[in-house]
Enzyme design. Structure first.
Site, PDB file in Angstrom:
ATOM      1  N   ASN A 208      50.273  29.716  39.524  1.00 32.53           N
ATOM      2  CA  ASN A 208      50.131  30.796  40.491  1.00 32.53           C
ATOM      3  C   ASN A 208      50.922  29.925  41.518  1.00 32.53           C
ATOM      4  OD1 ASN A 208      48.265  29.108  42.211  1.00 32.53           O
ATOM      5  ND2 ASN A 208      47.106  29.509  40.579  1.00 32.53           N
ATOM      6  N   ASP A 274      41.790  31.325  36.675  1.00 34.70           N
ATOM      7  CA  ASP A 274      40.574  32.000  35.979  1.00 34.70           C
ATOM      8  C   ASP A 274      40.439  31.611  34.677  1.00 34.70           C
ATOM      9  OD1 ASP A 274      39.405  32.478  38.456  1.00 34.70           O
ATOM     10  OD2 ASP A 274      40.309  34.230  38.757  1.00 34.70           O
ATOM     11  N   LYS A 284      56.181  23.390  20.432  1.00 37.10           N
ATOM     12  CA  LYS A 284      56.838  24.340  21.249  1.00 37.10           C
ATOM     13  C   LYS A 284      56.480  25.769  20.464  1.00 37.10           C
ATOM     14  CE  LYS A 284      61.065  26.136  23.521  1.00 37.10           C
ATOM     15  NZ  LYS A 284      62.545  25.903  23.141  1.00 37.10           N
ATOM     16  N   PHE A 318      37.361  28.976  49.103  1.00 41.04           N
ATOM     17  CA  PHE A 318      38.351  30.033  49.818  1.00 41.04           C
ATOM     18  C   PHE A 318      38.497  31.121  48.724  1.00 41.04           C
ATOM     19  CE2 PHE A 318      41.348  28.118  52.885  1.00 41.04           C
ATOM     20  CZ  PHE A 318      40.570  27.085  53.345  1.00 41.04           C
ATOM     21  N   LYS A 332      31.724  37.888  47.266  1.00 36.30           N
ATOM     22  CA  LYS A 332      32.023  36.586  46.803  1.00 36.30           C
ATOM     23  C   LYS A 332      30.971  35.470  47.139  1.00 36.30           C
ATOM     24  CE  LYS A 332      35.908  36.512  44.884  1.00 36.30           C
ATOM     25  NZ  LYS A 332      37.031  36.428  44.769  1.00 36.30           N
ATOM     26  N   LYS A 336      28.811  33.171  44.708  1.00 34.41           N
ATOM     27  CA  LYS A 336      29.149  31.598  44.465  1.00 34.41           C
ATOM     28  C   LYS A 336      28.150  31.010  45.023  1.00 34.41           C
ATOM     29  CE  LYS A 336      33.786  32.182  43.483  1.00 34.41           C
ATOM     30  NZ  LYS A 336      34.542  31.676  42.440  1.00 34.41           N
TER      31      LYS A 336
END
Ligand code: C5P
Length: 391
Positions: A208, A274, A284, A318, A332, A336
């Site tokens: 990301n 995630d 490959k 975060f 959240k 959590k």
């Protein structure tokens, strides 16, 4: 806030030396005591008399004077709360990086163990020189902060990156460093940073856009606030604290768990993937069909697991949201179970991912909400740490 602080300024032989005169005046106006050391070359650009009048102190050039029983490089480093080298030439940066102490300024730098800030200024080609960049990395790894030069018209006639950064930036960096409280002394702070890398085959991966900058800023601030810092990151960084380099969420989980029992604070600033591929291909994957399917399986939620197993640690999560920031953040933190949640709005291009600035909202367990206005990631980092360590 600079009242009675002792600022030691090292001036080296660059044309920007003349600019430091007004900086000395600004420090004096803010109540600081200023002493100036010059390299012999600096005196080609500014006179001792000017610096002496502005700092209202003797200007230091030689290592030994008959009136002082301690050698000057030791007495000056004992006296100073902070040392600023501005402008810092490629030559002086190189010497400090290599531990060369061949004049008073480099000798003081060699003996100095408190906060040091360096503001380089040089020709743009010198700035790009590989050795100069390597030397700056060496300084950074030792905890010396450097303020990158800016683009613009250079005294040598070139236009490019190399001119001393603004005096305002230097002033603010010194001010910020002088006002650091040692609130985290004796505390162990574990911070994760960067986006995890989930490998698909030997050449491909899923990741990301997280740059790891927020986590790194938190680690640097925690270090400046006296903490023992462990930064678990997917990025290459040079820092004066312990770094554990990881790739995948599983590696990050293992590293965090190893540090968990002895940690006082855990700050999960990393963007943990995630999902990972169900089966990593040893070879490959060859091009063939028009469409292929990658089967993904969930990664462990490190943060949620830590919260379930916590003893006395303060755990900070975060969250990056592209819509309904506060609503999602509220849900959240409850899900959590962390002590604090720092919420980022990633729909804005001027903050967050890869940016040097951020604007965040902090939630605590009781859903008290505090917004930190847009500022550099280092300012935001410090505010987050002050917030979580005093609540
Ligand atoms: O659920 P979400 O990914 O939005 O939560 C973000 C927070 O959870 C961050 O603090 C991140 O570091 C952490 N996280 C984690 N393990 C995951 C995913 C996210 O610890 N698998």
């Amino acid at each position: 806030m600079m009242q009675n602080k002792h600022i030691l300024i090292g001036i080296t032989g660059g044309i920007a030396a003349y600019k430091i005169c007004s900086l000395i005046r600004d420090f004096k106006k803010s109540g600081a005591e200023v002493k100036v050391i010059v390299t012999p070359n600096a005196l080609n650009f500014v006179t001792k008399l000017t610096l002496q009048n502005l700092s209202q102190n003797e200007v230091y050039e030689g290592e030994f004077t008959p009136q002082n029983w301690k050698p000057e490089h030791i007495s000056l480093s004992d006296w100073a709360d902070i040392m600023l080298i501005a402008p810092a030439t490629a030559n002086t940066i190189g010497k400090i990086a290599q531990g060369i102490a061949d004049n008073l300024l480099t000798s003081v730098a060699c003996a100095f163990s408190k906060k040091m800030i360096v503001a380089p200024a040089m020709n743009c080609n010198m700035w790009q020189n590989e050795s100069v960049q390597k030397n700056l990395k060496t300084l950074q790894a030792r905890g010396i902060e450097y303020l990158p030069p800016e683009e613009g018209f250079l005294a040598c006639g070139y236009v490019g990156k190399g001119r001393l950064c603004s005096l305002e930036k230097i002033f603010n960096a010194v001010d910020e460093a002088l006002n650091y409280s040692e609130t985290l002394k004796g505390e162990k702070v574990v911070i994760t940073a960067g986006g995890t890398i989930e490998e698909i085959d030997p050449v491909r991966y899923i990741s990301n856009y997280s740059s790891g900058k927020m986590g790194l800023a938190l680690a640097k601030s925690a270090h400046d606030m006296g903490a023992e810092v462990v930064l678990i990151t997917t990025k290459d960084v040079e820092c004066p604290f312990r770094i554990i380099k990881v790739k995948s969420a599983l590696e990050m989980e293992e590293a965090v768990k190893d540090e968990f029992d002895t940690a006082d604070y855990i700050i999960m600033a990393a963007a943990v993937a995630d999902y990972k591929v169900k089966e990593y291909s040893q070879q490959k994957i060859k091009k063939g069909e028009d469409t292929i399917t990658l089967e993904l399986v969930k990664n462990p939620d490190i943060l949620a697991e830590l919260c379930q197993n916590k003893t006395s640690q303060i755990i900070v999560g975060f969250c990056a949201e592209s819509e309904n920031l506060i609503e999602n953040a509220k849900a959240k933190i409850l899900k959590k179970g962390c002590d604090f949640l720092v919420a980022n709005d990633i729909s804005r291009k001027d903050i967050g991912f890869n940016s040097d600035e951020n604007e965040v909202t902090i939630l605590d367990k009781n859903i008290n909400i505090t917004k930190l206005e847009k500022a550099s990631k280092s300012v935001i980092a410090r505010k987050i740490l002050e917030w979580i360590s005093t609540k």
